[in-house]
Scaffold this active site. Structure first.
Site, PDB file in Angstrom:
ATOM      1  N   ASN A   1       0.870  -1.174   0.000  1.00  0.00           N
ATOM      2  CA  ASN A   1       0.000   0.000   0.000  1.00  0.00           C
ATOM      3  C   ASN A   1       0.909   1.227   0.000  1.00  0.00           C
ATOM      4  O   ASN A   1       1.528   1.541   1.006  1.00  0.00           O
ATOM      5  CB  ASN A   1      -0.889  -0.037   1.256  1.00  0.00           C
ATOM      6  CG  ASN A   1      -1.662   1.248   1.470  1.00  0.00           C
ATOM      7  OD1 ASN A   1      -1.756   2.091   0.578  1.00  0.00           O
ATOM      8  ND2 ASN A   1      -2.221   1.408   2.668  1.00  0.00           N
ATOM      9  N   TRP A   2       0.971   1.879  -1.150  1.00  0.00           N
ATOM     10  CA  TRP A   2       1.881   3.027  -1.279  1.00  0.00           C
ATOM     11  C   TRP A   2       1.337   4.301  -0.639  1.00  0.00           C
ATOM     12  O   TRP A   2       2.048   5.313  -0.565  1.00  0.00           O
ATOM     13  CB  TRP A   2       2.201   3.285  -2.765  1.00  0.00           C
ATOM     14  CG  TRP A   2       3.271   2.389  -3.308  1.00  0.00           C
ATOM     15  CD1 TRP A   2       3.945   1.402  -2.638  1.00  0.00           C
ATOM     16  CD2 TRP A   2       3.816   2.415  -4.641  1.00  0.00           C
ATOM     17  NE1 TRP A   2       4.861   0.808  -3.476  1.00  0.00           N
ATOM     18  CE2 TRP A   2       4.806   1.411  -4.703  1.00  0.00           C
ATOM     19  CE3 TRP A   2       3.558   3.190  -5.783  1.00  0.00           C
ATOM     20  CZ2 TRP A   2       5.546   1.168  -5.874  1.00  0.00           C
ATOM     21  CZ3 TRP A   2       4.279   2.942  -6.950  1.00  0.00           C
ATOM     22  CH2 TRP A   2       5.262   1.937  -6.975  1.00  0.00           C
ATOM     23  N   LYS A   3       0.066   4.275  -0.233  1.00  0.00           N
ATOM     24  CA  LYS A   3      -0.551   5.479   0.353  1.00  0.00           C
ATOM     25  C   LYS A   3      -0.325   6.677  -0.577  1.00  0.00           C
ATOM     26  O   LYS A   3      -0.330   6.509  -1.790  1.00  0.00           O
ATOM     27  CB  LYS A   3      -0.001   5.716   1.769  1.00  0.00           C
ATOM     28  CG  LYS A   3      -0.068   4.446   2.613  1.00  0.00           C
ATOM     29  CD  LYS A   3       0.101   4.666   4.078  1.00  0.00           C
ATOM     30  CE  LYS A   3      -0.033   3.319   4.797  1.00  0.00           C
ATOM     31  NZ  LYS A   3      -0.077   3.445   6.235  1.00  0.00           N
TER      32      LYS A   3
ATOM     33  N   HIS B   1      -9.571   1.084   4.575  1.00  0.00           N
ATOM     34  CA  HIS B   1      -8.302   1.298   5.305  1.00  0.00           C
ATOM     35  C   HIS B   1      -8.552   2.240   6.482  1.00  0.00           C
ATOM     36  O   HIS B   1      -9.352   3.173   6.381  1.00  0.00           O
ATOM     37  CB  HIS B   1      -7.237   1.876   4.366  1.00  0.00           C
ATOM     38  CG  HIS B   1      -5.882   1.871   4.996  1.00  0.00           C
ATOM     39  ND1 HIS B   1      -5.486   2.853   5.872  1.00  0.00           N
ATOM     40  CD2 HIS B   1      -4.857   0.994   4.910  1.00  0.00           C
ATOM     41  CE1 HIS B   1      -4.265   2.571   6.301  1.00  0.00           C
ATOM     42  NE2 HIS B   1      -3.855   1.449   5.727  1.00  0.00           N
TER      43      HIS B   1
ATOM     44  N   GLU C   1      -6.964   4.663   7.600  1.00  0.00           N
ATOM     45  CA  GLU C   1      -6.758   6.096   7.314  1.00  0.00           C
ATOM     46  C   GLU C   1      -7.980   6.689   6.614  1.00  0.00           C
ATOM     47  O   GLU C   1      -8.311   7.860   6.816  1.00  0.00           O
ATOM     48  CB  GLU C   1      -5.472   6.273   6.489  1.00  0.00           C
ATOM     49  CG  GLU C   1      -4.242   6.047   7.369  1.00  0.00           C
ATOM     50  CD  GLU C   1      -3.006   5.535   6.648  1.00  0.00           C
ATOM     51  OE1 GLU C   1      -2.940   5.614   5.410  1.00  0.00           O
ATOM     52  OE2 GLU C   1      -2.102   5.037   7.340  1.00  0.00           O
TER      53      GLU C   1
ATOM     54  N   GLU D   1      -5.495  -5.077  10.461  1.00  0.00           N
ATOM     55  CA  GLU D   1      -4.515  -4.029  10.720  1.00  0.00           C
ATOM     56  C   GLU D   1      -4.868  -3.303  12.015  1.00  0.00           C
ATOM     57  O   GLU D   1      -5.697  -2.377  12.009  1.00  0.00           O
ATOM     58  CB  GLU D   1      -4.496  -3.021   9.561  1.00  0.00           C
ATOM     59  CG  GLU D   1      -4.100  -3.637   8.231  1.00  0.00           C
ATOM     60  CD  GLU D   1      -3.522  -2.593   7.274  1.00  0.00           C
ATOM     61  OE1 GLU D   1      -2.403  -2.810   6.806  1.00  0.00           O
ATOM     62  OE2 GLU D   1      -4.183  -1.572   7.032  1.00  0.00           O
TER      63      GLU D   1
ATOM     64  N   GLY E   1       2.324   2.171  10.787  1.00  0.00           N
ATOM     65  CA  GLY E   1       3.282   3.267  10.651  1.00  0.00           C
ATOM     66  C   GLY E   1       3.970   3.657  11.944  1.00  0.00           C
ATOM     67  O   GLY E   1       4.597   4.711  12.028  1.00  0.00           O
TER      68      GLY E   1
ATOM     69  N   SER F   1       3.260  -2.161  10.305  1.00  0.00           N
ATOM     70  CA  SER F   1       4.712  -2.164  10.519  1.00  0.00           C
ATOM     71  C   SER F   1       5.384  -3.477  10.131  1.00  0.00           C
ATOM     72  O   SER F   1       6.350  -3.893  10.763  1.00  0.00           O
ATOM     73  CB  SER F   1       5.045  -1.789  11.972  1.00  0.00           C
ATOM     74  OG  SER F   1       4.608  -0.468  12.246  1.00  0.00           O
TER      75      SER F   1
ATOM     76  N   GLY G   1       2.780  -1.174   4.240  1.00  0.00           N
ATOM     77  CA  GLY G   1       2.799   0.240   3.894  1.00  0.00           C
ATOM     78  C   GLY G   1       4.219   0.712   3.643  1.00  0.00           C
ATOM     79  O   GLY G   1       4.792   0.527   2.570  1.00  0.00           O
ATOM     80  N   GLY G   2       4.830   1.307   4.657  1.00  0.00           N
ATOM     81  CA  GLY G   2       6.152   1.924   4.547  1.00  0.00           C
ATOM     82  C   GLY G   2       7.191   1.066   3.837  1.00  0.00           C
ATOM     83  O   GLY G   2       7.918   1.550   2.958  1.00  0.00           O
TER      84      GLY G   2
END
Ligand code: PGA
Length: 257
Positions: free
Chosen positions: A11-13, A97, A99, A169, A175, A215, A236-237
């Site tokens: 997930n590149w956000k 998600h 966010e 999640e 994150g 994470s 993600g990251g």
């Protein structure tokens, strides 16, 4: 022995320009590009989705959106439809998600409409569920997750449920560098499967893949994938860097360390 094929989704956000997207595709190693076990899915911003799909044409990498609206088309300024995602080269779409739930008014009701729309257009939904820190501390984790799963799948035909991906999640692990302990993540992923068994069929529940997200790093993935109820990861990251994402995809090899 599980018959579920593992899936690693990135997930590149809200990261990466066109140039950065093309550079990622170039740098992503051949064995990761051609991986079918685990399946590899990358979910970039809408603006680079087609470029990423083109760059990975002829490889095993699949592409997904990070959200969708539920209508096919219309006067909905700022929205993107499942039809458009498919047209741009997507096979998957992240829905719900945390966010989106936290910053953009996503509710269990809108998640459900989006899941139905994605399935209608043969896009594989990656449905995200998970508790916030205060919910975990109040002992509400199981209740929160069960209700999110039930509402996401409301009125979804049982025969369609087996093709859905879920991502557990925990919001406090996203994150933050704080991964959920693997045995606890395994337990909640199992709870998601039990909830699906009650709503749809035991067969659908046995087939559904439940990913863990929060994470995930090259250093954590092997232990997470060793858990029987965890069928993959939503990253993600660590999906932004081609070599770290490739290490996660190649979690079975010692190179992950
Ligand atoms: P993270 O994000 O890997 O950076 O924690 C996971 C996610 O939000 O899907």
């Amino acid at each position: 022995m599980t018959m579920r094929k593992p899936a690693i989704a990135g997930n590149w956000k809200m990261y990466k320009t066109l140039a950065e997207t093309r550079a990622f595709a170039e740098a992503f190693p051949a064995d990761a590009k051609n991986s079918t076990d685990p399946e590899v899915i990358l979910c970039p911003p809408f603006t680079v989705l087609n470029a990423l799909a083109e760059a990975f044409k002829g490889t095993a990498v699949q592409v997904g959106g990070q959200d969708t609206f539920w209508q096919d088309e219309g006067a909905y300024t700022g929205e993107v439809s499942p039809v458009m995602l498919k047209d741009a080269g997507a096979s998957h779409v992240i829905i719900g998600h945390s966010e989106r739930r936290q910053f953009f008014g996503e509710t269990d009701g809108s998640v459900n409409r989006k899941v139905q729309a994605a399935l209608q257009w043969q896009l594989v939904p990656i449905i995200c569920v998970g508790e916030k820190l205060e919910e975990r501390e109040a002992g509400l984790t199981d209740n929160v997750v069960i209700v999110q799963v039930q509402r996401a799948l409301l009125n979804v035909a049982p025969e369609l449920v087996s093709g859905v991906l879920f991502a557990y999640e925990p919001v406090w692990a996203i994150g933050t560098g704080k991964t959920c302990a693997s045995d606890e993540a395994n337990r909640v992923c199992g709870l998601i499967r039990e909830t699906i068994a009650k709503m749809a069929t035991p067969e659908a529940a046995a087939a559904v893949r439940v990913l863990y997200g929060g994470s995930v790093k090259p250093e954590t993935i092997a232990e997470q994938m060793a858990q029987p109820e965890i069928d993959g990861a939503l990253v993600g990251g660590a999906s932004l860097d081609p070599s770290s994402f490739a290490k996660i995809v190649g979690y079975r090899t010692a190179a992950a360390h």
